[in-house]
Design a protein around this motif. Sequence first.
Motif, PDB file in Angstrom:
ATOM      1  N   PRO A   1      15.057  27.257  10.219  1.00 37.90           N
ATOM      2  CA  PRO A   1      14.822  28.722  10.602  1.00 37.90           C
ATOM      3  C   PRO A   1      15.451  28.938  12.630  1.00 37.90           C
ATOM      4  O   PRO A   1      14.522  28.147  13.260  1.00 37.90           O
ATOM      5  CB  PRO A   1      12.955  28.914  10.560  1.00 37.90           C
ATOM      6  N   LEU A   2      14.762  30.135  12.835  1.00 40.60           N
ATOM      7  CA  LEU A   2      15.407  31.247  13.978  1.00 40.60           C
ATOM      8  C   LEU A   2      14.290  31.896  14.533  1.00 40.60           C
ATOM      9  O   LEU A   2      13.818  32.650  13.843  1.00 40.60           O
ATOM     10  CB  LEU A   2      16.382  32.328  14.383  1.00 40.60           C
ATOM     11  N   ARG A   3      13.541  31.041  15.428  1.00 42.13           N
ATOM     12  CA  ARG A   3      12.483  31.547  16.228  1.00 42.13           C
ATOM     13  C   ARG A   3      12.430  31.811  17.640  1.00 42.13           C
ATOM     14  O   ARG A   3      12.781  31.492  19.025  1.00 42.13           O
ATOM     15  CB  ARG A   3      10.828  30.330  16.145  1.00 42.13           C
ATOM     16  N   PHE A   4      13.281  33.305  17.950  1.00 41.37           N
ATOM     17  CA  PHE A   4      13.224  33.726  19.359  1.00 41.37           C
ATOM     18  C   PHE A   4      12.494  34.341  19.821  1.00 41.37           C
ATOM     19  O   PHE A   4      11.112  34.463  19.715  1.00 41.37           O
ATOM     20  CB  PHE A   4      14.275  35.320  18.895  1.00 41.37           C
ATOM     21  N   ARG A   5      12.386  34.020  21.314  1.00 43.43           N
ATOM     22  CA  ARG A   5      10.991  34.676  22.275  1.00 43.43           C
ATOM     23  C   ARG A   5      11.170  36.132  22.373  1.00 43.43           C
ATOM     24  O   ARG A   5       9.893  36.824  23.050  1.00 43.43           O
ATOM     25  CB  ARG A   5      10.968  33.289  23.520  1.00 43.43           C
ATOM     26  N   ALA A   6      12.311  36.486  22.580  1.00 45.31           N
ATOM     27  CA  ALA A   6      13.109  37.672  23.100  1.00 45.31           C
ATOM     28  C   ALA A   6      14.385  37.868  23.199  1.00 45.31           C
ATOM     29  O   ALA A   6      14.922  37.467  22.901  1.00 45.31           O
ATOM     30  CB  ALA A   6      12.098  37.932  24.869  1.00 45.31           C
ATOM     31  N   GLY A   7      14.520  39.058  23.485  1.00 41.22           N
ATOM     32  CA  GLY A   7      15.865  40.085  22.909  1.00 41.22           C
ATOM     33  C   GLY A   7      16.496  41.195  24.361  1.00 41.22           C
ATOM     34  O   GLY A   7      14.978  41.939  24.695  1.00 41.22           O
ATOM     35  N   PHE A   8      17.245  41.183  24.507  1.00 37.85           N
ATOM     36  CA  PHE A   8      17.500  42.147  25.920  1.00 37.85           C
ATOM     37  C   PHE A   8      18.343  43.296  25.124  1.00 37.85           C
ATOM     38  O   PHE A   8      19.877  41.845  24.985  1.00 37.85           O
ATOM     39  CB  PHE A   8      18.247  41.137  27.062  1.00 37.85           C
ATOM     40  N   LEU A   9      18.587  44.473  25.352  1.00 37.61           N
ATOM     41  CA  LEU A   9      19.529  44.848  24.987  1.00 37.61           C
ATOM     42  C   LEU A   9      20.550  45.749  26.712  1.00 37.61           C
ATOM     43  O   LEU A   9      19.598  46.458  26.443  1.00 37.61           O
ATOM     44  CB  LEU A   9      18.814  46.088  23.929  1.00 37.61           C
ATOM     45  N   PHE A  10      21.457  45.670  26.049  1.00 40.42           N
ATOM     46  CA  PHE A  10      22.748  46.515  27.506  1.00 40.42           C
ATOM     47  C   PHE A  10      23.140  47.380  26.700  1.00 40.42           C
ATOM     48  O   PHE A  10      24.220  46.630  25.849  1.00 40.42           O
ATOM     49  CB  PHE A  10      23.220  45.234  28.315  1.00 40.42           C
TER      50      PHE A  10
ATOM     51  N   SER B   1      22.152  42.182  18.730  1.00 36.53           N
ATOM     52  CA  SER B   1      21.903  41.184  18.927  1.00 36.53           C
ATOM     53  C   SER B   1      20.350  42.034  18.458  1.00 36.53           C
ATOM     54  O   SER B   1      19.213  41.152  17.844  1.00 36.53           O
ATOM     55  CB  SER B   1      21.503  41.439  20.415  1.00 36.53           C
ATOM     56  N   GLY B   2      19.542  43.033  18.778  1.00 38.64           N
ATOM     57  CA  GLY B   2      18.492  43.725  18.125  1.00 38.64           C
ATOM     58  C   GLY B   2      18.673  43.548  16.160  1.00 38.64           C
ATOM     59  O   GLY B   2      17.623  43.403  15.789  1.00 38.64           O
ATOM     60  N   MET B   3      19.231  43.590  16.002  1.00 37.68           N
ATOM     61  CA  MET B   3      19.339  43.300  13.581  1.00 37.68           C
ATOM     62  C   MET B   3      19.910  41.965  13.686  1.00 37.68           C
ATOM     63  O   MET B   3      18.713  41.550  12.993  1.00 37.68           O
ATOM     64  CB  MET B   3      21.284  44.212  13.495  1.00 37.68           C
ATOM     65  N   THR B   4      20.095  41.110  14.852  1.00 36.22           N
ATOM     66  CA  THR B   4      19.863  39.899  14.341  1.00 36.22           C
ATOM     67  C   THR B   4      18.250  39.682  14.886  1.00 36.22           C
ATOM     68  O   THR B   4      17.804  38.285  14.266  1.00 36.22           O
ATOM     69  CB  THR B   4      20.311  38.941  15.684  1.00 36.22           C
ATOM     70  N   LEU B   5      17.383  40.008  15.767  1.00 33.79           N
ATOM     71  CA  LEU B   5      16.377  39.913  15.787  1.00 33.79           C
ATOM     72  C   LEU B   5      15.280  40.251  15.192  1.00 33.79           C
ATOM     73  O   LEU B   5      14.288  39.547  15.046  1.00 33.79           O
ATOM     74  CB  LEU B   5      15.909  40.237  17.059  1.00 33.79           C
ATOM     75  N   PHE B   6      15.302  41.778  14.416  1.00 36.96           N
ATOM     76  CA  PHE B   6      14.922  41.955  13.806  1.00 36.96           C
ATOM     77  C   PHE B   6      14.981  41.181  12.521  1.00 36.96           C
ATOM     78  O   PHE B   6      13.960  41.091  11.812  1.00 36.96           O
ATOM     79  CB  PHE B   6      14.754  43.799  13.324  1.00 36.96           C
ATOM     80  N   THR B   7      16.057  40.684  11.723  1.00 36.98           N
ATOM     81  CA  THR B   7      16.358  40.131  10.418  1.00 36.98           C
ATOM     82  C   THR B   7      15.987  38.445  10.746  1.00 36.98           C
ATOM     83  O   THR B   7      16.813  37.534   9.399  1.00 36.98           O
ATOM     84  CB  THR B   7      17.614  40.450   9.986  1.00 36.98           C
ATOM     85  N   ALA B   8      15.827  37.601  11.471  1.00 36.79           N
ATOM     86  CA  ALA B   8      15.937  36.514  12.335  1.00 36.79           C
ATOM     87  C   ALA B   8      16.323  35.827  10.758  1.00 36.79           C
ATOM     88  O   ALA B   8      16.704  34.814  10.337  1.00 36.79           O
ATOM     89  CB  ALA B   8      15.135  35.959  12.856  1.00 36.79           C
ATOM     90  N   ASN B   9      15.058  36.228   9.668  1.00 35.21           N
ATOM     91  CA  ASN B   9      15.057  34.477   9.015  1.00 35.21           C
ATOM     92  C   ASN B   9      14.824  35.214   7.103  1.00 35.21           C
ATOM     93  O   ASN B   9      14.543  34.846   6.645  1.00 35.21           O
ATOM     94  CB  ASN B   9      13.725  33.665   8.914  1.00 35.21           C
TER      95      ASN B   9
END
Length: 229
Positions: free
Chosen positions: A140-149, A119-127
């Motif tokens: 394009p992917l536009r994330f609002r936030a990420g949660f890492l458990f 999830s972190g990698m996906t968020l950091f490399t979105a486009n």
Amino acid sequence: MTEFFNEPTTEQLPHLSLNHEYLPHHFVHVLVPPTAKFNPLIIFIGDGQEQLHTIPLSRLSAHGFTIAMMAADQLTGDLHHQVGEIKSAIRFLLLHAAQFSIDTNRIFIWGEKRGADLSGMTLFTANDPEWNAEDPRVLPLRFRAGFLFGETDYSKLTAMIPSHKRPALFIYNGELDSFDEACRTQFIKAYRLQNEVQDFILKNTASGTNAFYTPYMLTIIEKQIQKHL
């Protein structure tokens, strides 16, 4: 004698649809709330099929969130390829937004253990074109936030932090998780230079347990999501 019950006549529970094939032999399961409107989309990536936490996530979905669940253990190839497959799944969902009642402009990603790393990698490399199987300029992917458990490989994430601003991160670990505290602190400090980040520790437990998905914890997660809608 016939008895009558005065129960609510409208839909109350989310609908779970299983095994939507977005790539050959790759599946995503979708919880759609019982509302006619378009809802924020949460991508949940579990460590495996047995850790998708369907019951607590269905309770969260009932509050107005479409939640797509997928397992990290079905992803193939190297890290680049696995992240690309996750983005293919997200684009599949966006292309079927009407079917799944999705607001394509409000996307969140949430992962547990191996799913947190991805999830972190996906968020950091979105486009980033190198990390996408499709042309990100088309959808394009536009994330609002990420949660890492239960993230453990913080040094890898630190090396991947983009130079430009990224969405907010919420990091949860259990006190019994095995991770390098110094690396965790370094990552949070580095990410906070340009971005919002909050971190939490759950006492006397490890990630992957039900302690992370109690009604109290889900209420906290929902408030954090609502803040970034």
